[in-house]
Enzyme design. Structure first.
Site, PDB file in Angstrom:
ATOM      1  N   HIS A  58       0.869  -1.196   0.000  1.00 37.73           N
ATOM      2  CA  HIS A  58       0.000   0.000   0.000  1.00 37.73           C
ATOM      3  C   HIS A  58       0.892   1.227   0.000  1.00 37.73           C
ATOM      4  CE1 HIS A  58      -3.871   2.042   1.509  1.00 37.73           C
ATOM      5  NE2 HIS A  58      -2.964   3.006   1.455  1.00 37.73           N
ATOM      6  N   HIS A  60       1.565   5.462  -1.884  1.00 34.15           N
ATOM      7  CA  HIS A  60       1.074   6.588  -2.694  1.00 34.15           C
ATOM      8  C   HIS A  60       2.273   7.226  -3.383  1.00 34.15           C
ATOM      9  CE1 HIS A  60      -3.066   6.686  -1.003  1.00 34.15           C
ATOM     10  NE2 HIS A  60      -2.448   6.064  -0.020  1.00 34.15           N
ATOM     11  N   GLN A 153      -9.668   9.640  -4.009  1.00 35.44           N
ATOM     12  CA  GLN A 153      -9.324  10.289  -2.722  1.00 35.44           C
ATOM     13  C   GLN A 153     -10.515  11.007  -2.072  1.00 35.44           C
ATOM     14  OE1 GLN A 153      -5.797  11.388  -0.999  1.00 35.44           O
ATOM     15  NE2 GLN A 153      -7.494  11.417   0.441  1.00 35.44           N
ATOM     16  N   GLU A 214     -10.470   3.698   7.645  1.00 33.85           N
ATOM     17  CA  GLU A 214      -9.267   4.377   8.149  1.00 33.85           C
ATOM     18  C   GLU A 214      -9.702   5.538   9.039  1.00 33.85           C
ATOM     19  OE1 GLU A 214      -6.633   6.267   5.341  1.00 33.85           O
ATOM     20  OE2 GLU A 214      -5.050   6.519   6.840  1.00 33.85           O
ATOM     21  N   ASP A 310       2.679   3.126   2.828  1.00 33.84           N
ATOM     22  CA  ASP A 310       1.687   4.195   2.657  1.00 33.84           C
ATOM     23  C   ASP A 310       2.294   5.491   2.122  1.00 33.84           C
ATOM     24  OD1 ASP A 310      -0.889   5.171   2.579  1.00 33.84           O
ATOM     25  OD2 ASP A 310      -1.091   5.497   4.734  1.00 33.84           O
TER      26      ASP A 310
HETATM   27 FE   FE2 Z   1      -3.220   5.137   1.799  1.00 35.24          FE
END
Ligand code: FE2
Length: 428
Positions: A58, A60, A153, A214, A310
Site C-alpha cells: 500500500h 502513494h 481520494q 481508516e 503508505d
Molecule cells: Fe493510503
C-alpha cells in the site's frame, strides 16, 4: 552458474541452515551445503540471512517526496494533509511526478522491495499523475513490479464524474479499483460506493484494493460490507483492505463476530504501521489509542496480513526512506509481536503474505524458484529488525540489481547502467 552465494543463512522456515545457493538463467538451481562449481560471480554471505524480497502492499507514489511543497503539515493530522495535497495536486506536472516516483522506487529497490502496489489519485480530472505513473510502470518494469490502484481520494459518490474516472483509469491500464467508503458523506453512500467499485472491477476483471475504515470511529464498519460483496461478486482472494484502523476500536464482540467473514472472503488486511500510529488517536487525550489493525488477532484467525509503507515524505508522513524493515519494526512494537517466535515469523508480513495477496508463484528460497532474493546485513531475523537498513545485495530474476555502499549511498542497476543513488534529501 552465473551467481553462487556462499554461506547463506536461511530463515526460520529452514531452521536457519547455512547453505550455498546457486543461481543460473534467472532460477535458483541449487541449494546445498557446499556447491563445488565456481560462479561467474561469487558472493560471500558469511552467515548472513538470505530471504526473498519485500512487498510494499500500500503506497502513494503520486504524493511521495512532496514534503514542504506547497507547505509543511504543521498539525500532523490527516485532514491538514488532505488540504495540502488538494493544493499540490492541482499543480502537478508529469515530469514532477515521474522524477519523484522514480527516485522513491530506486530507494525501495535498494532497500530490498521488488513489489509495490501504489494508489494513484484519479479525482484530479487532468489525470496527470495517472499518465505519469503508467509511464513509470512501463519504463521501470525491469527494476520493479509495480501495480497501480485507481484511488478516489475524495470519494466515489461525492462527484458524479468519479465512477466514470474510475472506468477511464481501467481503460488506460490502471490495475486495481480503489475506494474509500468511510469518507463518503453517509453510511448509505459508503455502501453504494463499494457496490460501484465492485461493479467496475467485475466489468474490467480487476482486483479491489480499498482504503477501508481508516478512522478511529468504532462505528465505521465497512469491512463487513466489503466481505459480503467479495462473496457476492465471487471475488474471494482478490480483495485487499488497507488500514482498517477502526478495527482497533471496534467492540470486541463485534470484532470477533466478523473475523470469520473476513477469513472466508479471503480478504488481505493491509495495515500501514508508520502512518497508523502517527495519524490515528488524534482526537484522544491521554491515553492515545494506537489505531492499527490488530495484526496478531487477524493472523491467529487465519486472515492474511501484509504491510504497506503508505507514505514517504509527503503531506501525511514526513519520514521514511523505503525500508520495509522500518515498517515491520513499527508493526512489531505497536502490536507487541515481540515473543521470539512472533519476531521470527514477523518477516512473513513483508514477504510471503504479500506474495499470497499478489498471487506470486515460485516465490521463496527453494530450488527451482525464480531467483529473487536479498542478502541482508543481518545474521538472523532479530538482527534484521534491530539493525534495519538496506540489504548488501538485491537479486531480481537472477541478476544483481542493487548493492549497498554505505548509509548514504547504494548502487542500483536501472535502464542498462549502474547508478549511484543517495538517500539524503534536500528539504525545500
Ligand atoms: Fe493510503
Amino acid at each position: 552458474m552465473e551467481i553462487v552465494i556462499r554461506k547463506a543463512r536461511l530463515d526460520y522456515r529452514h531452521d536457519h541452515k547455512i547453505v550455498d545457493i546457486g543461481i543460473d538463467q534467472g532460477k535458483i538451481v541449487e541449494i546445498s551445503e557446499r556447491i563445488t562449481q565456481r560462479g561467474e560471480e561469487e558472493i560471500d554471505a558469511n552467515g548472513r540471512l538470505v530471504v526473498p524480497p519485500f512487498f510494499n502492499m500500500h503506497f502513494h507514489l503520486d504524493s511521495a517526496l512532496t514534503l514542504g511543497d506547497p507547505k509543511f503539515n504543521e498539525s500532523g493530522t490527516l485532514w491538514e494533509g488532505i488540504r495540502i495535497w488538494g493544493e499540490k495536486k492541482k499543480k502537478l506536472t508529469e515530469e514532477d511526478v515521474i522524477n519523484r516516483a522514480e527516485r522513491v522506487i530506486k530507494w525501495f529497490v535498494a532497500y530490498g522491495t521488488l513489489w509495490i502496489r501504489s494508489h494513484v489519485d484519479i479525482t484530479e480530472k487532468s489525470f496527470t499523475a495517472v499518465r505519469a505513473l503508467l509511464r513509470v510502470k512501463e519504463e521501470m518494469k525491469e527494476l520493479i513490479n509495480l501495480q497501480l490502484t485507481a484511488f478516489p481520494q475524495d470519494g466515489i459518490t461525492s462527484d458524479k464524474d468519479v465512477p466514470e474516472l474510475l472506468e477511464k483509469a481501467m481503460e488506460i491500464g490502471v490495475d486495481n479499483v480503489g475506494m474509500i467508503p468511510h469518507n463518503e458523506p453517509t453510511r448509505e453512500d459508503g455502501v453504494k460506493s463499494i457496490d460501484i467499485a465492485f461493479n467496475i472491477a467485475k466489468k474490467y476483471n480487476r482486483n479491489i484494493d480499498g482504503h477501508i475504515d481508516e478512522t478511529d470511529d468504532p462505528n465505521s464498519r465497512f469491512l463487513e460490507v466489503v466481505a459480503r460483496k467479495t462473496v457476492e461478486y465471487n471475488y474471494k482472494g482478490r480483495v485487499s483492505a488497507g488500514h482498517v484502523t477502526a478495527m482497533h476500536s471496534w467492540d470486541p464482540a463485534y470484532r470477533f463476530r466478523i473475523l470469520s467473514f473476513i477469513r472466508d472472503a479471503g480478504i488481505t488486511v493491509v495495515p500501514n504501521p508508520l502512518i497508523n500510529i502517527t495519524l490515528q488517536g488524534r482526537f484522544d487525550g491521554y491515553p492515545k489509542r494506537r489505531g492499527m489493525a490488530p495484526i496478531s488477532l487477524l493472523l491467529t484467525n487465519g486472515i492474511n496480513v501484509a504491510l504497506g509503507h503508505d507514505c514517504i515524505m509527503d503531506p501525511w508522513y514526513p519520514l521514511g526512506v523505503g525500508d520495509m524493515l522500518q515498517v515491520l519494526f513499527m508493526a512489531v512494537h505497536v502490536d507487541q509481536l515481540t515473543g521470539y517466535n512472533d519476531l521470527l515469523r514477523s518477516l512473513d508480513l513483508i514477504t510471503y503474505n504479500g506474495a499470497r495477496a499478489w498471487r506470486v508463484s515460485n516465490y521463496g528460497i527453494e530450488k527451482g524458484n525464480d531467483a529473487n532474493l536479498l542478502v541482508l546485513n543481518a545474521k538472523n531475523e532479530i538482527d534484521a529488525l534491530r539493525i534495519l537498513g538496506p540489504p548488501l545485495y538485491v537479486i531480481k530474476d537472477g541478476k544483481i540489481i542493487a548493492k549497498s555502499l554505505n548509509r548514504e549511498y547504494s548502487e542500483v542497476y536501472n535502464k542498462g547502467r549502474w547508478e549511484k543513488i543517495s538517500f539524503f534529501m534536500d528539504i525545500t
